[in-house]
Structures are given as structure tokens and as C-alpha cells.
Design an enzyme around this catalytic site. Structure first.
Site, PDB file in Angstrom:
ATOM      1  N   ASP A 146       0.792   1.555  -1.597  1.00 50.11           N
ATOM      2  CA  ASP A 146       0.161   2.545  -0.723  1.00 50.11           C
ATOM      3  C   ASP A 146       1.229   3.383  -0.009  1.00 50.11           C
ATOM      4  O   ASP A 146       2.068   2.844   0.718  1.00 50.11           O
ATOM      5  CB  ASP A 146      -0.712   1.765   0.275  1.00 50.11           C
ATOM      6  CG  ASP A 146      -1.722   2.638   0.978  1.00 50.11           C
ATOM      7  OD1 ASP A 146      -1.524   3.862   1.011  1.00 50.11           O
ATOM      8  OD2 ASP A 146      -2.700   2.077   1.502  1.00 50.11           O
TER       9      ASP A 146
ATOM     10  N   ASP B  21      -9.876   7.510   1.699  1.00 48.98           N
ATOM     11  CA  ASP B  21     -10.682   6.278   1.689  1.00 48.98           C
ATOM     12  C   ASP B  21     -12.199   6.499   1.649  1.00 48.98           C
ATOM     13  O   ASP B  21     -12.741   7.378   2.306  1.00 48.98           O
ATOM     14  CB  ASP B  21     -10.365   5.446   2.938  1.00 48.98           C
ATOM     15  CG  ASP B  21      -8.951   4.904   2.917  1.00 48.98           C
ATOM     16  OD1 ASP B  21      -8.156   5.330   2.052  1.00 48.98           O
ATOM     17  OD2 ASP B  21      -8.642   4.058   3.771  1.00 48.98           O
TER      18      ASP B  21
HETATM   19  C1  GLA Z   1      -5.111   2.852   3.217  1.00 50.83           C
HETATM   20  C2  GLA Z   1      -5.751   2.663   1.845  1.00 50.83           C
HETATM   21  C3  GLA Z   1      -6.911   1.681   1.969  1.00 50.83           C
HETATM   22  C4  GLA Z   1      -6.404   0.359   2.529  1.00 50.83           C
HETATM   23  C5  GLA Z   1      -5.705   0.587   3.857  1.00 50.83           C
HETATM   24  C6  GLA Z   1      -5.036  -0.674   4.351  1.00 50.83           C
HETATM   25  O1  GLA Z   1      -5.979   3.489   4.089  1.00 50.83           O
HETATM   26  O2  GLA Z   1      -6.182   3.878   1.314  1.00 50.83           O
HETATM   27  O3  GLA Z   1      -7.510   1.484   0.704  1.00 50.83           O
HETATM   28  O4  GLA Z   1      -5.546  -0.242   1.595  1.00 50.83           O
HETATM   29  O5  GLA Z   1      -4.704   1.593   3.748  1.00 50.83           O
HETATM   30  O6  GLA Z   1      -4.308  -0.463   5.524  1.00 50.83           O
END
Ligand code: GLA
Length: 381
Positions: A136, A206
Site C-alpha cells: 500500500d 477505498d
Molecule cells: C488503505 C487501503 C485499505 C486498507 C487501509 C489500511 O486505505 O486502501 O484497503 O488497507 O489502507 O490502513
């Protein structure tokens, strides 16, 4: 002694040959997830029949990370007392274990990530028995902005290099590890995700457990089909089915649309407390077969009329999946004309949610679709 030939390491071609299926802790457990939750998810995956329906990966998302020791080796925090033992447990159930990190110094939730420790972390994951890494971007964006201020092109090069670095580190472990890029669809990642070893890449920011967000994301995946295929998939984010914020029709739309999109199917609910309705939505074998079709061709929108949309996906043996989606708040009749999608009057139609064959009249099939609902068909020659 074997001389080093200089041959570039390459990816295992069987890895993510179809979109990865499994479960991820984030949507339901977020920062609370611990070892017991992961074991319970693995147990439920087996006892519910999800494993037998194709769900394989049990993925720990953010907040497992502890501190680095004097040698720089990452350790899990107190919520995960023994990562190797957890991996052994998950493997003993015939499942695989996934983990989460990022190229920056910190994860999105502020825990230590892999910046400057990529090779070491990949080795640690492999030693634990990890099979999947979600990587990420998060705080790496600050590094990009600091090191290349006002230079988007340089920042983009830095981002690609950061993903490639972890890709090489994973390959060097010799362990097949699915590599999931999470950078929210920036810089048209679908055009270059494969070149940095991505087996899947998030195409959006998200998801959350609402009709508005899920349908925005799902129906917004227009035009991306050409970038997906065996080993490399567009990822419109994890499933919210069973988390309580949508109706059963809305969740049916979620599952159907993700299957037509050849999306990874990563359930995001509490598997150990699942209603029979949720389980039925997640384990419809005919819908899963669409998602997992071996041709690996992602679907796209075929037509739209008012608030209704027909999405189709080519399947093996010349068949086609079609989703007749109603985005409206009232029920709508939707008509599918077989000729419009390349079939004759003699095509065979099957309703994949009713598990029934249905028939067209003079090459036309009309059905009433509930608000925010779907009728999903398989059409064969
Ligand atoms: C980001 C990602 C999510 C999740 C969070 C965890 O927002 O896009 O899918 O993994 O981080 O902190």
C-alpha cells in the site's frame, strides 16, 4: 558450484491465473484484527464451505506490524504472537496466508512499513510462509513529494521503482507470493501494473459498505477490460457483502458485478458470524464460475438505458455472462436482445441466481429487476 547466469527472475505463471479469491480483515475488523480473528476466519472458511467454493487466501491487512529489532528484522506486534505458527495453522486448513505492508516508512494506519527494508521484509514473509502481499503506497507519497517536489513525472518514476523493488525482493525469496498493488488507481496503474510485477492492482480509492460507494466503483470500471488477464487483474477493492450496510439485492449486484469484472473476490465480512443469506451470496457456484472463467477476459458495459445497464463478459466455449442491472430506486423492466450481443434465437439462457434455465421469445428476454438489483444470465450457443 553453479555459475550465476544473469537470467532475470521471472514470475510463476500459475500465480493468480484466475482472480484471487479469499478474505481480508480490513473491511470488518480494521485495526482490531488479531491472531484469534485470523484463525477464526480460516476455520469458518472451511466449515462454511467457502474454501470448497474457491476461497483460498486469508489476508491480514494493516495493524499487524510491531517493531524492528537491532538487525532491522520486522516483528509482529502483540496481537500476533507467532506469525509462523499462524501461517502453519492456516496452511493446515488447505488455505494460504496474506499480509500487508507498503513502500513508505509507515502504513496507512501508521504502523512500520518496508521503506529501506524491502529485501529483509520479503525474506521475513517468506520465512513465515506468507503467500500474498498487499503493498500500500500510503506514506511513500510523502517521500515522493519531498524528494521530487513539483515533478509529477519523477514522482511517478519513484513510485514504479518502489513497487519494482519489492517485486524483485519477493522473486528473490523463491516463494510464490501474489503481489497486490494498492495505490488507489493513480497514474492509470492498469497500464503499468504488470511491468512492476503486480498480479492485481486497486483501480480506485477505498470501498465502503454503502450502495452509493459500491455502485460508483463497480459501474465506474468502464474501459478497463483490456488491461486484465491471467496473472494480472484490475481490483475494484474488497467485498462488503454481509457487513450490513446494503440490502440483499444490493449485495447481489456487488457480487454479480465483481464476477463480470473478473475482480478478485476477497470477502470482507466476519466469516464466523455469517447469515445463510450472506453465505449464499458469497458461494453461488455459477456466479463464481463466471468470476473464475479460465479465459480470464474481463467484462464491460454493453449498453445503458436510463438507470439500467447491461454488462457482459466473454466466457470459454463462446458463452457470455450478462448482468441486467437496475441502478434505479424503483423496479424496472430490462430487455436483453440476443442479436445485440452476438447470439441467435437458439441461444440457451440460464439465470445464475435462480439456478434455472430461462427462455427468450423471438430472441428477446425481458425481466423485471428490483431496485438496485440484478438478473444475471449465462448465454450459451
Ligand atoms: C488503505 C487501503 C485499505 C486498507 C487501509 C489500511 O486505505 O486502501 O484497503 O488497507 O489502507 O490502513
Amino acid at each position: 558450484m553453479v555459475a550465476f547466469t544473469g537470467t532475470a527472475l521471472s514470475q510463476d505463471p500459475t500465480l493468480a491465473a484466475t482472480p484471487p479469491m479469499g478474505w481480508n480483515s480490513w473491511n470488518h475488523f480494521a485495526g482490531r484484527v488479531d491472531d484469534a480473528d485470523i484463525r477464526a476466519a480460516a476455520d469458518a472458511m472451511v466449515s462454511s464451505g467457502m474454501r470448497d467454493a474457491g476461497y483460498l487466501y486469508v489476508n491480514i491487512d494493516d495493524t499487524w506490524e510491531g517493531q524492528r529489532d537491532a538487525n532491522g528484522v520486522i516483528h509482529a506486534n502483540e496481537k500476533f504472537p507467532d506469525m509462523k505458527a499462524l501461517a502453519d495453522y492456516v496452511h493446515s486448513k488447505g488455505l494460504k496466508l496474506g499480509i500487508y505492508s507498503g513502500p513508505g516508512p509507515k502504513t496507512c494506519a501508521g504502523y512500520p512499513a518496508s521503506y529501506g527494508h524491502e529485501t529483509q521484509d520479503a525474506q521475513t514473509y517468506a520465512a513465515w510462509g506468507i503467500d500474498y502481499l498487499k503493498y500500500d503506497l500510503c506514506s511513500f507519497r510523502q517521500i515522493m513529494r519531498t524528494q521530487a517536489p513539483h515533478d509529477p513525472q519523477k514522482q511517478f518514476e519513484m513510485e514504479k521503482a518502489a513497487y519494482e523493488k519489492m517485486h524483485q525482493a519477493l522473486l528473490a525469496t523463491g516463494r510464490p507470493i501474489v503481489f497486490s498493488l494498492c495505490q488507489y488507481g493513480l497514474n492509470d496503474v492498469w497500464k503499468w501494473g504488470t511491468s512492476v510485477g503486480g498480479n492485481l492492482w486497486r483501480t480506485t480509492d477505498d470501498i465502503n459498505d454503502t450502495w452509493e460507494r459500491m455502485s460508483d466503483i463497480g459501474f465506474g470500471q468502464l474501459g478497463l477490460a483490456q488491461y486484465a488477464g491471467p496473472g494480472h487483474w484490475n481490483d475494484p477493492d474488497m467485498l462488503e457483502i454481509g457487513n450490513g450496510g446494503m440490502t440483499e439485492d444490493e449485495y447481489r449486484t456487488h457480487m454479480s458485478l465483481w464476477a463480470i469484472l473478473a475482480a478478485p473476490l476477497l470477502a470482507g465480512n466476519d466469516l464466523s458470524k455469517m447469515s445463510p443469506e450472506t453465505l449464499a451470496l458469497l458461494t453461488n457456484k455459477e456466479v463464481i464460475a463466471v468470476d473464475q472463467d479460465p479465459l480470464g477476459k474481463q467484462g464491460d458495459r454493453a449498453s445503458a438505458l436510463g438507470m439500467t445497464e447491461i454488462w457482459t463478459r466473454p466466457l470459454r466455449n463462446g458463452a457470455l455472462a450478462a448482468g441486467l442491472f437496475n441502478r434505479d430506486d424503483t423496479e424496472q423492466a430490462i430487455t436483453l436482445n440476443l442479436h445485440d450481443i452476438g447470439f441467435t434465437d437458439h441461444a440457451k439462457l440460464r439465470d445464475l441466481w435462480k439456478h434455472q434455465d430461462v427462455s427468450a421469445t423471438h430472441g428477446s428476454f425481458t425481466v423485471t429487476v428490483p431496485p438496485h438489483g440484478v438478473v444475471m444470465l449465462k448465454i450459451s450457443r
